[in-house]
Design a protein around this motif. Structure first.
Motif, short mmCIF file in Angstrom:
data_model
loop_
_atom_site.label_atom_id
_atom_site.label_comp_id
_atom_site.label_asym_id
_atom_site.label_seq_id
_atom_site.Cartn_x
_atom_site.Cartn_y
_atom_site.Cartn_z
N TYR A 170 40.59 36.04 39.94
CA TYR A 170 39.13 35.95 40.10
C TYR A 170 38.41 37.09 39.38
O TYR A 170 37.28 36.90 38.90
N LEU A 232 35.06 37.19 45.94
CA LEU A 232 36.45 36.91 46.25
C LEU A 232 37.36 38.06 45.80
O LEU A 232 38.37 38.34 46.44
N LEU A 246 34.67 34.70 53.28
CA LEU A 246 35.05 34.62 51.87
C LEU A 246 35.87 33.37 51.60
O LEU A 246 35.71 32.72 50.56
N GLY A 250 34.96 30.45 48.94
CA GLY A 250 35.87 30.04 47.88
C GLY A 250 36.23 28.58 47.95
O GLY A 250 36.29 27.88 46.91
N LEU A 274 43.75 30.58 47.77
CA LEU A 274 42.81 31.21 48.70
C LEU A 274 43.38 31.26 50.11
O LEU A 274 43.12 32.22 50.85
#
Length: 312
Positions: A170, A232, A246, A250, A274
């Motif tokens: 990211y 992220l 978060l 995401g 994630l």
């Protein structure tokens, strides 16, 4: 300081990393590649491209891949079979290496692999220390008992590397966007969502048309995507209390990519990342079977005490 560090490491080593959290991520990674193999015919998956006339590509590491050893047609069906077994969660210790072999083979031999295929090959490799030390019959089952703290610590070390890798993905994605004029000035998604190949589907046009016709709307969409990616990255150092928020951001980002750009397998792969990144592996997901972290037996509720003295 060393005493406190040693106590923290021991506490981590005595906590089971083999829960259904990483099991869910493994299933998502397998399904993402499986959907690609199922929904695309062999000639499209391994079509000769410029500079790579072979069918499929069997240069370098690819020559040891599934699709070069077995051939593109048989290899595709073998890969589908392997990924179905992996997705069920059966015997992660035995399916970990075949899973990685299928993903790295497809990434190396496929004609046009996308970023999701590359990420899947890396993630399945990094998860090998976790899966190979998981002796459970199913990766959905109760957390395995920690019989060997060294194996547990090895698995936790792999999770740390996975988190560093996901944060790096990211960071690179967000920083690279700022180097492009269209992303920096907030207009990139206007072109992407109106692209004839990657653009939004017809059913979403009525919703997106007013947004894309507004300078503020386009800027908010474009810079909003970059802001989520930057946020992220901060998940690597954020407190655990912030992880669910978060994670939700995401998942929303990649769900919108899947719906509006049709990149379903890529989105599912990144959602799996994630889960590994922002869902604590020592906090099992809710399920029908109790899943304790430190033991292998579900907690039993004691029944009523019966007086047997009169019977015997």
């Amino acid at each position: 300081m060393l005493t406190r560090l040693g106590a923290a490491v021991r506490a981590r080593a005595e906590t089971s990393p083999w829960t259904n959290v990483y099991g869910l991520a493994r299933t998502m990674l397998a399904v993402a590649t499986l959907l690609t193999l199922l929904a695309t015919d062999t000639t499209s998956l391994f079509r000769p491209v410029a500079g790579v006339p072979d069918f499929p590509n069997c240069d370098d590491i690819a020559q040891y891949g599934l699709f070069c050893v077995a051939g593109p047609g048989p290899g595709r069906y073998i890969g589908i079979a392997v990924l179905v077994v992996v997705a069920t969660g059966w015997r992660p210790r035995f399916t970990a290496l075949p899973h990685w072999w299928v993903t790295v083979s497809f990434q190396a031999s496929g004609s046009l692999p996308d970023g999701g295929d590359q990420v899947a090959a890396v993630m399945t490799l990094l998860l090998l220390p976790v899966a190979l030390t998981d002796g459970r019959p199913w990766h959905w089952g109760p957390a395995a008992r920690v019989a060997d703290p060294a194996r547990s610590l090895l698995a936790w070390s792999a999770f740390l590397v996975v988190r560093l890798q996901v944060a790096g993905i990211y960071l690179q994605a967000s920083m690279a966007k700022l180097g492009r004029e269209e992303w920096a000035n907030g207009t990139a998604l206007y072109y992407w969502l109106n692209d004839p190949m990657f653009g939004s589907p017809e059913w979403a046009s009525w919703l997106l048309r007013p947004v894309l016709a507004s300078a503020a709307g386009v800027t908010l969409l474009t810079w909003g995507a970059i802001a989520v990616e930057f946020a992220l990255v901060l998940g690597l150092v954020a407190r655990r209390e912030a992880w669910p928020y978060l994670l939700l951001a995401g998942l929303g980002l990649h769900a919108s990519i899947a719906l509006l750009m049709g990149l379903g397998s890529f989105a599912l792969t990144m959602m799996a990342c994630l889960v590994l990144y922002l869902r604590p592996a020592d906090t099992p997901l809710p399920g029908p079977v109790p899943m304790p972290v430190h033991g292998w037996r579900p907690a039993l509720r004691p029944g009523p005490v019966r007086d047997l003295s009169t019977k015997y």
